[in-house]
Design an enzyme around this catalytic site. Structure first.
Site, PDB file in Angstrom:
ATOM      1  N   GLU A 138       0.822  -1.216   0.000  1.00  0.00           N
ATOM      2  CA  GLU A 138       0.000   0.000   0.000  1.00  0.00           C
ATOM      3  C   GLU A 138       0.859   1.271   0.000  1.00  0.00           C
ATOM      4  O   GLU A 138       2.065   1.221   0.268  1.00  0.00           O
ATOM      5  CB  GLU A 138      -0.943   0.014   1.209  1.00  0.00           C
ATOM      6  CG  GLU A 138      -0.206   0.079   2.541  1.00  0.00           C
ATOM      7  CD  GLU A 138      -1.054   0.699   3.650  1.00  0.00           C
ATOM      8  OE1 GLU A 138      -1.509   1.848   3.485  1.00  0.00           O
ATOM      9  OE2 GLU A 138      -1.240   0.033   4.693  1.00  0.00           O
ATOM     10  N   SER A 150     -13.419   1.371  10.024  1.00  0.00           N
ATOM     11  CA  SER A 150     -12.686   1.533   8.767  1.00  0.00           C
ATOM     12  C   SER A 150     -13.313   0.735   7.630  1.00  0.00           C
ATOM     13  O   SER A 150     -13.739  -0.414   7.816  1.00  0.00           O
ATOM     14  CB  SER A 150     -11.244   1.074   8.963  1.00  0.00           C
ATOM     15  OG  SER A 150     -10.560   1.121   7.730  1.00  0.00           O
ATOM     16  N   ALA A 151     -13.294   1.344   6.439  1.00  0.00           N
ATOM     17  CA  ALA A 151     -13.723   0.633   5.227  1.00  0.00           C
ATOM     18  C   ALA A 151     -12.793  -0.537   4.914  1.00  0.00           C
ATOM     19  O   ALA A 151     -13.138  -1.399   4.095  1.00  0.00           O
ATOM     20  CB  ALA A 151     -13.779   1.598   4.044  1.00  0.00           C
ATOM     21  N   ASP A 152     -11.634  -0.596   5.581  1.00  0.00           N
ATOM     22  CA  ASP A 152     -10.767  -1.778   5.411  1.00  0.00           C
ATOM     23  C   ASP A 152     -11.542  -3.044   5.766  1.00  0.00           C
ATOM     24  O   ASP A 152     -11.372  -4.087   5.131  1.00  0.00           O
ATOM     25  CB  ASP A 152      -9.532  -1.696   6.328  1.00  0.00           C
ATOM     26  CG  ASP A 152      -8.562  -0.588   5.942  1.00  0.00           C
ATOM     27  OD1 ASP A 152      -8.780   0.075   4.905  1.00  0.00           O
ATOM     28  OD2 ASP A 152      -7.588  -0.387   6.697  1.00  0.00           O
ATOM     29  N   VAL A 189      -5.570   0.283   2.970  1.00  0.00           N
ATOM     30  CA  VAL A 189      -5.719  -1.172   2.830  1.00  0.00           C
ATOM     31  C   VAL A 189      -6.926  -1.476   1.930  1.00  0.00           C
ATOM     32  O   VAL A 189      -6.839  -2.295   1.011  1.00  0.00           O
ATOM     33  CB  VAL A 189      -5.878  -1.831   4.215  1.00  0.00           C
ATOM     34  CG1 VAL A 189      -6.345  -3.278   4.095  1.00  0.00           C
ATOM     35  CG2 VAL A 189      -4.546  -1.759   4.978  1.00  0.00           C
ATOM     36  N   LYS A 202      -3.553  -2.454  15.782  1.00  0.00           N
ATOM     37  CA  LYS A 202      -3.006  -1.480  16.738  1.00  0.00           C
ATOM     38  C   LYS A 202      -4.012  -1.182  17.821  1.00  0.00           C
ATOM     39  O   LYS A 202      -5.202  -1.083  17.548  1.00  0.00           O
ATOM     40  CB  LYS A 202      -2.755  -0.171  15.989  1.00  0.00           C
ATOM     41  CG  LYS A 202      -1.332   0.086  15.747  1.00  0.00           C
ATOM     42  CD  LYS A 202      -1.100   1.517  15.378  1.00  0.00           C
ATOM     43  CE  LYS A 202       0.309   1.576  14.858  1.00  0.00           C
ATOM     44  NZ  LYS A 202       0.406   2.031  13.506  1.00  0.00           N
ATOM     45  N   LYS A 242      -5.268  10.785   0.803  1.00  0.00           N
ATOM     46  CA  LYS A 242      -5.415   9.460   1.401  1.00  0.00           C
ATOM     47  C   LYS A 242      -6.678   8.863   0.773  1.00  0.00           C
ATOM     48  O   LYS A 242      -7.771   9.402   0.957  1.00  0.00           O
ATOM     49  CB  LYS A 242      -5.566   9.587   2.919  1.00  0.00           C
ATOM     50  CG  LYS A 242      -5.826   8.266   3.623  1.00  0.00           C
ATOM     51  CD  LYS A 242      -6.096   8.471   5.110  1.00  0.00           C
ATOM     52  CE  LYS A 242      -6.723   7.235   5.720  1.00  0.00           C
ATOM     53  NZ  LYS A 242      -7.304   7.495   7.047  1.00  0.00           N
ATOM     54  N   ASP A 287     -17.159   5.057  13.912  1.00  0.00           N
ATOM     55  CA  ASP A 287     -15.923   5.059  13.130  1.00  0.00           C
ATOM     56  C   ASP A 287     -15.393   3.633  12.973  1.00  0.00           C
ATOM     57  O   ASP A 287     -14.713   3.097  13.847  1.00  0.00           O
ATOM     58  CB  ASP A 287     -14.878   5.965  13.798  1.00  0.00           C
ATOM     59  CG  ASP A 287     -13.690   6.218  12.884  1.00  0.00           C
ATOM     60  OD1 ASP A 287     -13.615   5.587  11.820  1.00  0.00           O
ATOM     61  OD2 ASP A 287     -12.837   7.057  13.250  1.00  0.00           O
TER      62      ASP A 287
HETATM   63  N1  PSU Z   1      -2.652   1.593  10.682  1.00  0.00           N
HETATM   64  C1  PSU Z   1      -1.328   1.663  10.780  1.00  0.00           C
HETATM   65  N2  PSU Z   1      -0.614   2.272   9.807  1.00  0.00           N
HETATM   66  C2  PSU Z   1      -1.215   2.816   8.705  1.00  0.00           C
HETATM   67  C3  PSU Z   1      -2.626   2.707   8.598  1.00  0.00           C
HETATM   68  C4  PSU Z   1      -3.303   2.098   9.602  1.00  0.00           C
HETATM   69  O1  PSU Z   1      -0.779   1.185  11.747  1.00  0.00           O
HETATM   70  O2  PSU Z   1      -0.541   3.375   7.842  1.00  0.00           O
HETATM   71  C5  PSU Z   1      -3.304   3.239   7.387  1.00  0.00           C
HETATM   72  C6  PSU Z   1      -3.596   2.093   6.377  1.00  0.00           C
HETATM   73  O3  PSU Z   1      -3.455   2.596   5.077  1.00  0.00           O
HETATM   74  C7  PSU Z   1      -5.046   1.775   6.667  1.00  0.00           C
HETATM   75  C8  PSU Z   1      -5.588   3.150   6.947  1.00  0.00           C
HETATM   76  O4  PSU Z   1      -5.705   1.150   5.586  1.00  0.00           O
HETATM   77  O5  PSU Z   1      -4.586   3.785   7.720  1.00  0.00           O
HETATM   78  C9  PSU Z   1      -6.906   3.102   7.677  1.00  0.00           C
HETATM   79  O6  PSU Z   1      -7.472   4.364   7.688  1.00  0.00           O
HETATM   80  P1  PSU Z   1      -8.978   4.556   8.201  1.00  0.00           P
HETATM   81  O7  PSU Z   1      -8.931   4.184   9.646  1.00  0.00           O
HETATM   82  O8  PSU Z   1      -9.272   5.987   7.965  1.00  0.00           O
HETATM   83  O9  PSU Z   1      -9.815   3.641   7.359  1.00  0.00           O
HETATM   84 MN    MN Z   2     -12.468   6.104  10.106  1.00  0.00          MN
END
Ligand code: PSU
Ligand code: MN
Length: 303
Positions: free
Chosen positions: A25, A140-142, A106, A159, A86, A138
């Site tokens: 990524e 994540s779309a992941d 991701v 994490k 992003k 909140d």
């Molecule tokens: N967690 C980490 N390092 C990162 C990310 C998450 O420890 O770099 C990044 C990844 O690209 C992950 C994104 O897909 O943050 C998730 O963002 P969000 O929570 O806004 O979906």
């Molecule tokens: Mn989010």
């Protein structure tokens, strides 16, 4: 072939001839680590993949295309220039149609890897269910992407800026196998422990490749989350990290950080307040993930 997809010739050749390919990524480069360690790490991770006999494909958006495979110069650009978007799933049509530079999360990386025919993707940590999600919603779309796209994600676990327990529940709801390599406990990125048992455990890359093959041959949609614990020498104790995480969460709330800014804000805060110790662990674990991911991709390519 999707008109918005551009596969680098080396990656295309590897895919056509059945060689192992590992997707990487770019949000971690543009928004997850400071310069110059971001560029050094991205290039080192590509080298680890190559040393294992696989081909790396770092994924990003520019010139109106989704690119699978970046040159060294392009990786340097994504690591240095400010204003790179992003890009999660919802941002893809905007960034493509506006021809902006976009670093993929991701979720977006998985979707593009899948379009290209890449099945294994290596990262550091995934997004998940945030602490307090019962109020903020909140998530994540992941996670939703992992429920539907057939690309395995190699990470160092989740994490603890996130709610690890709720994230594991959500993964279960979405039908995503969560497999920890070589231990019974699910790891929490900086630490080999999390306090949560891993739903599944396997001990070799070959067994993981066989699980992937079985899942997808069954016609089951979606991802597999592979958790590879940080090497013991680079681990940071979770009690030590928790102090910094609490402070980071308080700062995010005081600064009214919301939406897509939350994760980058927390990561940056923690990196700055642990005097580089967390960055060092981050670099070590992602290189370790690259080695394991390339081994899984190699075993999967043999099947
Ligand atoms: N967690 C980490 N390092 C990162 C990310 C998450 O420890 O770099 C990044 C990844 O690209 C992950 C994104 O897909 O943050 C998730 O963002 P969000 O929570 O806004 O979906
Ligand atoms: Mn989010």
């Amino acid at each position: 072939m999707n008109p918005f997809l551009e596969i680098q010739p080396e990656v295309k050749e590897a895919l056509v001839s059945g060689k192992p390919v590992v997707a990487l990524e770019s949000t971690i480069i543009s928004h997850g680590m400071p310069w110059p360690q971001n560029v050094e790490t991205a290039l080192a991770v590509e080298q680890v993949v190559r040393d294992q006999g696989a081909v790396p494909a770092t994924i990003a958006l520019f010139n109106g295309k989704c690119h699978a495979g970046l040159s060294k110069e392009q990786i340097e650009y994504f690591g240095q220039v400010s204003g790179v978007w992003k890009v999660s799933l919802r941002d893809m049509p905007y960034v493509l149609s506006q021809k902006l530079y976009g670093a993929t999360t991701v979720a977006a990386t998985m979707r593009i890897a899948s379009m290209a025919g890449i099945r294994i993707f290596v990262t550091g940590g995934i997004g998940g269910v945030h602490r307090g999600a019962e109020n903020s919603m909140d998530i994540s779309a992941d996670l939703t992407e992992m429920g539907q796209t057939p690309v395995a994600v190699v990470s160092a676990g989740v994490k603890s800026i996130l709610d690890i327990g709720l994230t594991l529940e959500y993964l279960e709801t979405k039908g995503i196998p969560v497999v920890t390599l070589g231990q019974d406990e699910f790891p929490s990125f900086y630490s080999r422990k999390s306090g949560f048992p891993s739903p599944l455990r396997l001990d070799t890359p070959g067994e993981i490749a066989s699980l992937l093959d079985t899942k997808w041959k069954m016609g089951l949609e979606g991802s597999v989350l592979i958790a590879n614990p940080v090497p013991a020498a680079s681990e940071i104790r979770s009690e030590e990290m928790e102090v910094h995480i609490q402070q980071a969460l308080q700062a995010a709330s005081a600064n009214k950080i919301s939406g897509k800014e939350v994760t980058p804000f927390l990561l940056k805060y923690i990196a700055e307040h642990t005097k580089g110790e967390s960055l060092e662990a981050n670099i070590a674990l992602i290189k370790h993930n690259a080695r394991v991911g390339a081994a899984i991709a190699t075993a999967y390519a043999k099947i």
